[in-house]
Every structure is written in C-alpha cells, then in structure tokens.
Design a protein around this motif. Structure first.
Motif, PDB file in Angstrom:
ATOM      1  N   VAL A   1       0.856  -1.190   0.000  1.00  0.00           N
ATOM      2  CA  VAL A   1       0.000   0.000   0.000  1.00  0.00           C
ATOM      3  C   VAL A   1       0.889   1.237   0.000  1.00  0.00           C
ATOM      4  CG1 VAL A   1      -1.850   1.230   1.200  1.00  0.00           C
ATOM      5  CG2 VAL A   1      -1.740  -1.267   1.328  1.00  0.00           C
ATOM      6  N   TYR A   2       0.581   2.158  -0.898  1.00  0.00           N
ATOM      7  CA  TYR A   2       1.354   3.399  -1.020  1.00  0.00           C
ATOM      8  C   TYR A   2       0.494   4.609  -0.669  1.00  0.00           C
ATOM      9  CZ  TYR A   2       5.170   0.942  -3.396  1.00  0.00           C
ATOM     10  OH  TYR A   2       6.221   0.104  -3.683  1.00  0.00           O
ATOM     11  N   SER A   3       1.178   5.700  -0.320  1.00  0.00           N
ATOM     12  CA  SER A   3       0.474   6.934   0.052  1.00  0.00           C
ATOM     13  C   SER A   3      -0.237   7.551  -1.153  1.00  0.00           C
ATOM     14  CB  SER A   3       1.458   7.944   0.646  1.00  0.00           C
ATOM     15  OG  SER A   3       2.521   8.171  -0.264  1.00  0.00           O
ATOM     16  N   ALA A   4       0.238   7.225  -2.351  1.00  0.00           N
ATOM     17  CA  ALA A   4      -0.383   7.688  -3.602  1.00  0.00           C
ATOM     18  C   ALA A   4      -0.064   6.646  -4.669  1.00  0.00           C
ATOM     19  CB  ALA A   4       0.174   9.049  -3.995  1.00  0.00           C
ATOM     20  N   ASP A   5      -0.592   6.831  -5.867  1.00  0.00           N
ATOM     21  CA  ASP A   5      -0.326   5.889  -6.952  1.00  0.00           C
ATOM     22  C   ASP A   5       1.155   5.968  -7.335  1.00  0.00           C
ATOM     23  OD1 ASP A   5      -0.069   4.497  -9.333  1.00  0.00           O
ATOM     24  OD2 ASP A   5      -2.025   5.115 -10.092  1.00  0.00           O
TER      25      ASP A   5
ATOM     26  N   ASP B   1       2.913   9.143  -9.112  1.00  0.00           N
ATOM     27  CA  ASP B   1       3.538  10.068  -8.160  1.00  0.00           C
ATOM     28  C   ASP B   1       4.858   9.484  -7.649  1.00  0.00           C
ATOM     29  OD1 ASP B   1       4.212  11.763  -6.102  1.00  0.00           O
ATOM     30  OD2 ASP B   1       2.219  11.803  -5.182  1.00  0.00           O
ATOM     31  N   GLU B   2       5.959  10.121  -8.037  1.00  0.00           N
ATOM     32  CA  GLU B   2       7.283   9.615  -7.655  1.00  0.00           C
ATOM     33  C   GLU B   2       7.537   9.723  -6.148  1.00  0.00           C
ATOM     34  OE1 GLU B   2      10.327  11.492  -9.945  1.00  0.00           O
ATOM     35  OE2 GLU B   2       9.609  10.646 -11.844  1.00  0.00           O
ATOM     36  N   THR B   3       6.786  10.607  -5.480  1.00  0.00           N
ATOM     37  CA  THR B   3       6.996  10.806  -4.032  1.00  0.00           C
ATOM     38  C   THR B   3       6.183   9.826  -3.185  1.00  0.00           C
ATOM     39  OG1 THR B   3       5.227  12.462  -3.866  1.00  0.00           O
ATOM     40  CG2 THR B   3       7.440  13.279  -4.405  1.00  0.00           C
ATOM     41  N   ALA B   4       5.443   8.940  -3.848  1.00  0.00           N
ATOM     42  CA  ALA B   4       4.599   7.978  -3.117  1.00  0.00           C
ATOM     43  C   ALA B   4       5.453   7.106  -2.192  1.00  0.00           C
ATOM     44  CB  ALA B   4       3.833   7.095  -4.100  1.00  0.00           C
ATOM     45  N   VAL B   5       4.982   6.971  -0.958  1.00  0.00           N
ATOM     46  CA  VAL B   5       5.718   6.206   0.061  1.00  0.00           C
ATOM     47  C   VAL B   5       4.974   4.898   0.328  1.00  0.00           C
ATOM     48  CG1 VAL B   5       6.552   6.225   2.454  1.00  0.00           C
ATOM     49  CG2 VAL B   5       6.505   8.356   1.135  1.00  0.00           C
ATOM     50  N   LYS B   6       5.739   3.801   0.428  1.00  0.00           N
ATOM     51  CA  LYS B   6       5.132   2.500   0.737  1.00  0.00           C
ATOM     52  C   LYS B   6       5.031   2.342   2.252  1.00  0.00           C
ATOM     53  CE  LYS B   6       6.021  -2.444   0.417  1.00  0.00           C
ATOM     54  NZ  LYS B   6       7.027  -3.436   0.088  1.00  0.00           N
ATOM     55  N   TYR B   7       3.860   1.930   2.715  1.00  0.00           N
ATOM     56  CA  TYR B   7       3.650   1.701   4.150  1.00  0.00           C
ATOM     57  C   TYR B   7       3.995   0.245   4.502  1.00  0.00           C
ATOM     58  CZ  TYR B   7       0.748   5.942   3.889  1.00  0.00           C
ATOM     59  OH  TYR B   7       0.290   7.220   3.692  1.00  0.00           O
ATOM     60  N   GLU B   8       4.608   0.063   5.668  1.00  0.00           N
ATOM     61  CA  GLU B   8       4.852  -1.309   6.148  1.00  0.00           C
ATOM     62  C   GLU B   8       3.669  -1.802   6.962  1.00  0.00           C
ATOM     63  OE1 GLU B   8       8.453  -2.294   8.118  1.00  0.00           O
ATOM     64  OE2 GLU B   8       9.705  -1.665   6.437  1.00  0.00           O
TER      65      GLU B   8
END
Length: 239
Positions: A166-170, A174-181
C-alpha cells in the motif's frame, strides 16, 4: 513453519490476466496454482476469493448505461469462470479443490455452505469462493472480508499484480509515493487509500481480521506471506 493456519487468498481478475490484461494467462494461473500447492504443503488451510476484472467489471458496465444490478450479476458469473480455471490448474497438479458459488449452479460447482466449506478446509482441500456475495452492489473485496469472518480465517492475503503493498499515492503517477509497512483500517478509511472498498475495510476492522497486501508477480510470495516474512503492507485493527 507457517504463521497462519487458515488463510483467505484474494486474487483479482487482473492477477490472472498477467501482462495481456484480459482473459486468463495459462502461465500465470499455473504459477499461482504451484504457489498454492506449496502453501498447502506447509499444512495451511487455503480458501480463495477470485475477482473478475479480467473478464467483466460491473462498475464499468453500469457506467455505460447498463442497469447496475444486471452488470454486477454478470461480474459474479465471470468470477465463476475464473474459479473453474483455477480449480482446473490446481487439480492438474494434484491439489484437491472445491468451487463454492453464492449463486447456485450445481452442474459446475457446489452452492456456498459455510459448514461444508470449513469441512473441506479441515480435510486440506482448497476452497474457491465464486460469484461474490451473491448480491449486487458488493465487491469481491467485501466477499473476501465476509468469508474470512465466516470461516474464521487468520488473515486475508491480498495478491496484487502491479504493486507490492500500500502506497500513500499511486506509485506509477507520483514519484513521491511512500510504501507503508503497517497501517490501521482507520488510516485506510480516513485517507481514502485504495486498498479495498470501505465496506470491506469496515468489515475487516469490526471483525479484527488482518490484511496483508503484497505482489503476486514474484514467484513464491504467497508462501513467504504465509510464513510471516516481512513483505508488502500489513493492515490491522485500530493500532
């Protein structure tokens, strides 16, 4: 060594289509079947919920002017086609399996009966739940949450074919999208993260069913998920 005794594997229709994007890719479905065989070999009880996005999407049909209920019923029938294809691949490598459908079609599959499904699982048969919940306006994500609660699964393993969590954005846009653990269901609902629809998320949250979102494209990932390796994103109650 397996962390989970009973799991629901949620497969999207797109996961079965592979790179071709439509229909069923024989290589992909064989790979998934082999991975499921490995998990069954660990002693884990496996139930599967399949989507139908590779064949038909109810939402897409209704957006083109079709009656929503009719479009959704067509989607449910498409999940049965995917379920039968998956059963065929499993039986081909000697994994005993049963398809149970929410809409009765006794010539091709058993009707969904909770106690019978649990009995199959206890006998180490793979159970594939098809035809969604049997009701329009509910997604196969909601089916996975509902069946997980009914059969008292330890976790829902949500296999994705384009992202590995799951990422904060697509992440493709969006290159700044962060993956959640790790996330809570409240975070998912509050931030509108496209993990599963709100009905399914609420059902999982209310019944305290954890959800692991991971990539199906890497061979062996289903087994890694069952063994408790840190892959993908885990979504839990309200933590």
């Amino acid at each position: 060594m397996h962390t989970y005794n009973r799991v629901i594997l949620k497969l999207s229709g797109e996961a079965l289509a592979g790179d071709q994007g439509y229909g069923i890719d024989p290589n992909v479905i064989q790979s998934i079947a082999k991975q499921i065989k490995d998990v069954v070999g660990l002693g884990t009880e496996v139930a599967i919920v399949v989507g139908a996005g590779n064949i038909w999407r109810g939402m897409a049909g209704s957006s083109q002017g079709m009656d929503r209920a009719t479009a959704d019923y067509m989607g449910m029938l498409a999940t049965v086609m995917n379920a039968l294809a998956l059963q065929d691949s499993l039986e081909d490598i000697e994994v005993e399996s049963r398809v149970q459908t929410s809409i009765e079609m006794r010539q091709v599959a058993e009707p969904y009966i909770r106690r019978k499904a649990i009995r199959h699982l206890e006998k180490k048969r793979v159970v594939i739940f098809a035809a969604g919940t049997g009701n329009p306006y509910f997604t196969t994500d909601t089916t996975a949450a509902l069946r997980a609660a009914e059969i008292e699964a330890d976790v829902i393993l949500m296999a994705k074919n384009k992202v590995d969590g799951v990422y904060s954005a697509d992440p493709f846009k969006d290159e700044t999208a962060v993956k959640y653990e790790e996330l809570s269901y409240l975070d998912v609902l509050k931030d509108g993260l496209g993990v599963m629809d709100s009905t399914a998320s609420s059902l999982c949250m209310d019944n305290d069913i954890p959800l692991l979102v991971f990539s199906i494209t890497e061979e062996g990932n289903i087994k890694r998920a069952v063994e408790g390796e840190k892959i993908g994103t885990i979504v839990r109650g309200n933590s």
